[in-house]
Design a protein around this motif. Structure first.
Motif, mmCIF file in Angstrom:
data_model
loop_
_atom_site.group_PDB
_atom_site.id
_atom_site.type_symbol
_atom_site.label_atom_id
_atom_site.label_comp_id
_atom_site.label_asym_id
_atom_site.label_seq_id
_atom_site.Cartn_x
_atom_site.Cartn_y
_atom_site.Cartn_z
ATOM 1 N N LEU A 87 0.827 -1.209 0.000
ATOM 2 C CA LEU A 87 0.000 0.000 0.000
ATOM 3 C C LEU A 87 0.860 1.258 0.000
ATOM 4 N N TYR A 143 -4.843 3.323 5.533
ATOM 5 C CA TYR A 143 -5.021 3.634 4.112
ATOM 6 C C TYR A 143 -6.490 3.901 3.800
ATOM 7 N N ARG A 144 -7.367 3.077 4.356
ATOM 8 C CA ARG A 144 -8.792 3.249 4.107
ATOM 9 C C ARG A 144 -9.299 4.572 4.676
ATOM 10 N N THR A 153 -0.775 5.074 6.050
ATOM 11 C CA THR A 153 -0.497 3.655 5.798
ATOM 12 C C THR A 153 0.689 3.181 6.630
ATOM 13 N N GLU A 193 -8.489 -5.007 -4.955
ATOM 14 C CA GLU A 193 -9.808 -4.852 -4.344
ATOM 15 C C GLU A 193 -9.935 -3.507 -3.635
ATOM 16 N N LEU A 194 -8.889 -3.118 -2.872
ATOM 17 C CA LEU A 194 -8.919 -1.825 -2.190
ATOM 18 C C LEU A 194 -8.991 -0.675 -3.188
ATOM 19 N N LEU A 208 -4.777 -5.585 -2.986
ATOM 20 C CA LEU A 208 -4.608 -4.181 -3.337
ATOM 21 C C LEU A 208 -5.543 -3.781 -4.471
ATOM 22 N N ARG A 239 -3.462 -1.172 6.633
ATOM 23 C CA ARG A 239 -4.601 -1.180 5.724
ATOM 24 C C ARG A 239 -5.712 -0.256 6.201
ATOM 25 N N SER A 240 -5.999 -0.276 7.524
ATOM 26 C CA SER A 240 -7.063 0.577 8.056
ATOM 27 C C SER A 240 -6.696 2.053 7.916
ATOM 28 N N ARG A 285 -12.487 -0.352 -4.631
ATOM 29 C CA ARG A 285 -13.405 0.328 -3.713
ATOM 30 C C ARG A 285 -13.191 1.834 -3.749
ATOM 31 N N ARG A 286 -11.939 2.253 -3.829
ATOM 32 C CA ARG A 286 -11.676 3.687 -3.929
ATOM 33 C C ARG A 286 -12.267 4.262 -5.207
#
Length: 844
Positions: free
Chosen positions: A495, A542-543, A534, A615-616, A613, A539-540, A619-620
């Motif tokens: 990330l 980054y979200r 990040t 998938e993340l 990555l 991961r959290s 979502r973005r």
């Protein structure tokens, strides 16, 4: 004094400046320490040659060195505005606004604590009046920002921590000099013990007056620079004049702080300048100021160091004890901030957690420098200050500065090594392996393409390729088999690399003018924030950072409040336009990152990490598209205009590339190429001008699109558009809570809302309303509503909703349908909507 000698001395000083930086790097010492030592040696050598009987040949040079017009006003009016102005231009304002609380507390708090600590300690151990002791405390409370910044760069410290300390070290100059001027006034007036009432009566004028003066002059300068868009040298000349005019105007005209005025002017230009100047012009302006500040900082250090032997001529043995008092008090004050205040701020989540080794490095790295010497010189030259106070100020400030430079500065690297801060963390070590592996793969591909274009010996090519392949295989193996890194850390590394690629893409798009220069710094700040989040939260983190990019901020809510309450729409229009461009730019940037994941990330981290990555990132992309689609629905015509501007900028970029290729191929000459580039620059400037967004007009268009208001005539639509207020909500934000009083009805302009009651939930989308049943039945709400995606709600108060319901049959049918869906008698609801008859007054 002969002009030839003076010119020779000044040119020699620049030669010393050029040699000092590589010498500092070779000796692994702070640059300021080397400058100070060289300045002291030059001054000591000049004094020696004047007093020695060995030779008189160098006397003219020695006299020229010692006779340089080094006065306090030269430092305060020539060098200081340059240093402060460049420092503010170099700040990442948008990132520092995230941490403005700890920065201000550290900057102002550290200066105040150091001033009081040194001042009261000296008053106990000396015969000086309290005002003079506090004046010395203010002089020695400012730190050398260049030394502190170089420390953190050498430590590879966390970016947020480094930013806070850099901001503190830069801004404490302003606070210390303001306190210096404040206490100097008491000393000159002969007030030995200033009262708190005296302080409070004068200090606001210094701060507020200086800030307003700097802001106003900067706005005028930006307006002038905008008028000269095609004359880059004129823009740079105006920027050079700005800090000096701000300093002189504040000091001489309104009696405010010139330092605060310069800082305010620099901050204003930093915020407004990138949006008003072309990207190349802004970059070149920053480079000019970097060079000016480098020269000013070096000259102020050398010239101040030339004074040190002279200021210590009257040094007595008893003064050594007072220097020790100043040293201990200053270190104790800084330790108080670092080991007590900073941890408390960390627990309150106002500051990032700072490990004790970092705090120790910051404590020992609090070097003092040229600003301290310049302020001391200003006191020694002031004829209204008593002679004994002049002597003590000069000796104590000079002695303390020498201690920080020659003791702390020379041992700083050793202290850092003992604290173990010169070693990379396990995560950074793993990241370095990833960087090497990815870079070597790219190098192999580039070398393969390059050698294919040249007629080289195939045997040599194969031999070198085999050798390089072995090195690459070893690097990839080390990156994949690092047993000290957990799987979640591998995701974090991926990330971080992805966020770094996003930042590189932004820079590339700014250079080719695909992204407006107005928003480039915002996008880069968001990317930097994502990298930091990040690194600290995985991961959290980054979200969270990704959600923040598309969320409605406090500024948006304030702008909506101004629009709703007082009808002032300019801030809301500007922020909405910015949001349009930001989301459109984000969409273009995120589209290019998928190839980076499937290319470099997958080679190093494997398929599972690359899929996660992907998938993340998906979502973005979905979140950005949802937010952008919401704005399209809310302002359809404006979205189309912005896309047209983007297409035009792309056309200009491609056209410019073609002209450059023709020039390189010799198809056109320099004169024709220059003419073509001027035409492109003019058209690009026109395309950079963003179209105006009329929020009020767009509101009427939005109301017409609502099916619920389809049967209203034009005057009613216009009246309703004025009555509606706007509310912007972020995903997960609660709009209405159970048992709250029903006073308004909400219409969903864009986005989606989820209603929950008794374990059951249902969703509403664009064009629907909620809250109407509670308003009509005059009962507390029984459900909780929260936004699912970034949503825009139009709010109508109870009285206006009842009147609207009476006029609109379509709205009444919608109310009936919603009542039936929730098991409520629709006739009862409609009856409740009728205006209640007024009670007749009975005569007394």
């Amino acid at each position: 004094m002969d002009i030839v000698v003076i010119t020779t001395v000044i040119a020699s000083l620049f030669l010393v400046i050029g040699l000092a930086e590589p010498l500092a790097a070779r000796l692994r010492l702070p640059y300021s320490v080397i400058l100070a030592v060289l300045g002291i040696l030059i001054a000591a050598g000049a004094i020696f040659f004047l007093r020695t009987t060995l030779t008189d040949a160098l006397n003219p040079v020695a006299e020229a060195i010692l006779g340089l017009p080094i006065r306090a006003n030269v430092f305060l009016y020539v060098f200081l505005p340059t240093l402060l102005f460049q420092a503010t231009l170099g700040l990442n304002i948008r990132r520092m606004l995230d941490d403005w609380v700890p920065i201000l507390l550290m900057a102002v708090g550290a200066v105040v604590v150091a001033t009081l600590s040194v001042g009261y300690a000296l008053s106990w151990f000396s015969t000086l009046p309290l005002a003079a002791c506090l004046l010395i405390g203010a002089i020695v409370s400012t730190t050398d920002p260049s030394a502190v910044i170089s420390i953190f760069r050498s430590l590879s410290a966390p970016r947020r921590l480094a930013r806070i300390i850099e901001g503190e070290s830069l801004l404490n100059d302003a606070a210390a000099i303001a306190l210096f001027g404040f206490f100097l006034g008491f000393v000159m007036l002969g007030l030995p013990d200033p009262t708190l009432e005296d302080a409070l009566s004068q200090f606001p004028q210094l701060i507020v007056g200086g800030a307003l003066c700097g802001w106003l002059l900067a706005r005028i300068a930006v307006r002038l620079m905008g008028l000269f868009a095609r004359y880059e040298l004129a823009q740079q000349s105006i920027s050079v004049a700005l800090p000096y005019l701000a300093y002189i105007t504040a000091e001489q005209s309104i009696g405010a702080s010139g330092v605060i005025a310069v800082v305010a002017a620099g901050l204003t230009l930093n915020i407004v300048g990138p949006g008003r100047l072309p990207p190349e012009a802004w970059t070149n302006l920053r480079e000019v100021w970097d060079l000016l500040a480098h020269w000013a900082g070096a000259l102020i250090f050398i010239l101040a160091a030339l004074l040190i032997p002279r200021m210590l001529e009257e040094f007595r043995l008893s003064d050594a004890g007072l220097v020790l008092v100043v040293v201990l008090a200053a270190i104790a004050a800084r330790a108080f901030i670092l080991f007590l205040v900073l941890p408390i701020m960390g627990r309150l989540r106002l500051s990032p957690p700072v490990e004790p080794p970092y705090r120790s490095a910051i404590l020992w790295g609090g070097l003092r420098g040229a600003v301290t010497l310049a302020l001391a010189l200003a006191v020694t030259e002031n004829f209204r200050v008593p002679v004994e106070i002049k002597r003590q100020v000069g000796i104590l400030a000079t002695g303390f500065t020498l201690f920080t430079l020659l003791v702390q500065g020379t041992t700083l690297r050793w202290v850092i090594g003992k604290l173990g801060l010169d070693q990379l963390s396990p995560l950074d070590q793993a990241l370095s392996k990833q960087v090497v592996a990815v870079s070597l793969q790219t190098v192999r591909e580039d070398v393969s393409r390059t050698t294919a274009n040249y007629d080289l010996d195939q045997r040599i090519i194969r031999s070198e390729a085999k050798h390089f392949g072995e090195r690459l295989e070893d690097a990839v193996k080390q990156a994949e088999e690092d047993t000290e890194i957990l799987d979640k850390d591998r995701v974090t590394l991926g990330l971080i690399a992805l966020a770094g690629a996003e930042r590189d893409t932004i820079i590339e798009r700014v250079r080719d003018h695909s992204i407006s220069s107005r928003l480039s710094e915002i996008l880069l700040s968001d990317a930097d924030r994502m990298i930091e989040a990040t690194r600290t939260g995985g991961r959290s983190g980054y979200r969270r950072a990704a959600r923040r990019v598309v969320a409605y901020g406090k500024g948006f809510r304030l702008a909506a409040l101004l629009h709703n309450r007082v009808g002032f729409s300019a801030p809301l229009s500007r922020l909405t336009s910015d949001r349009f461009e930001l989301l459109l730019s984000q969409k273009l940037i995120l589209r290019d990152l998928d190839g980076f994941i499937h290319g470099r990330i997958r080679r190093i981290h494997g398929r599972r990490v690359s899929e996660l990555l992907t998938e993340l990132l998906s979502r973005r992309v979905e979140t950005v598209n949802t937010a952008l689609e919401g704005l399209r629905l809310q302002y359809p015509g404006y979205a189309e205009t912005l896309e047209r501007h983007f297409i035009r900028r792309t056309q200009l970029r491609l056209e410019e590339r073609e002209y450059d290729n023709m020039l390189a191929d010799g198809l056109i000459g320099e004169e024709l190429h220059t003419s073509l580039m001027q035409d492109i620059s003019a058209r690009r400037a026109a395309s950079e001008k963003r179209p105006r967004l009329d929020v009020a007009l767009q509101r009427s268009e939005l109301v017409r699109q609502f099916p619920l208001f389809s049967d209203l005539d034009a005057p009613s639509v216009k009246q309703l558009a004025k009555a509606l207020s706007t509310r912007y909500v972020n995903p997960g934000e609660v709009i209405l809570r159970p048992d709250s009083t029903a006073r308004s009805v909400y219409f969903i302009a864009t986005g989606a809302v989820e209603l929950e009651r008794g374990g059951q939930s249902w969703r509403l989308g664009r064009g629907e309303m909620f809250g109407q049943l509670a308003v009509l039945t005059e009962k507390p709400r029984r459900f909780e509503s929260r936004a699912i995606v970034p949503s825009t709600l139009l709010v109508l108060d109870e009285a206006r909703f009842r009147r609207l319901l009476k006029r609109s049959e379509t709205l009444r049918e919608a109310v009936r349908a919603s009542a039936e869906k929730r098991g409520v008698d629709p006739d009862t609801i409609i009856a409740a909507a009728e205006p209640k008859p007024r009670k007749k007054r009975t005569p007394a």
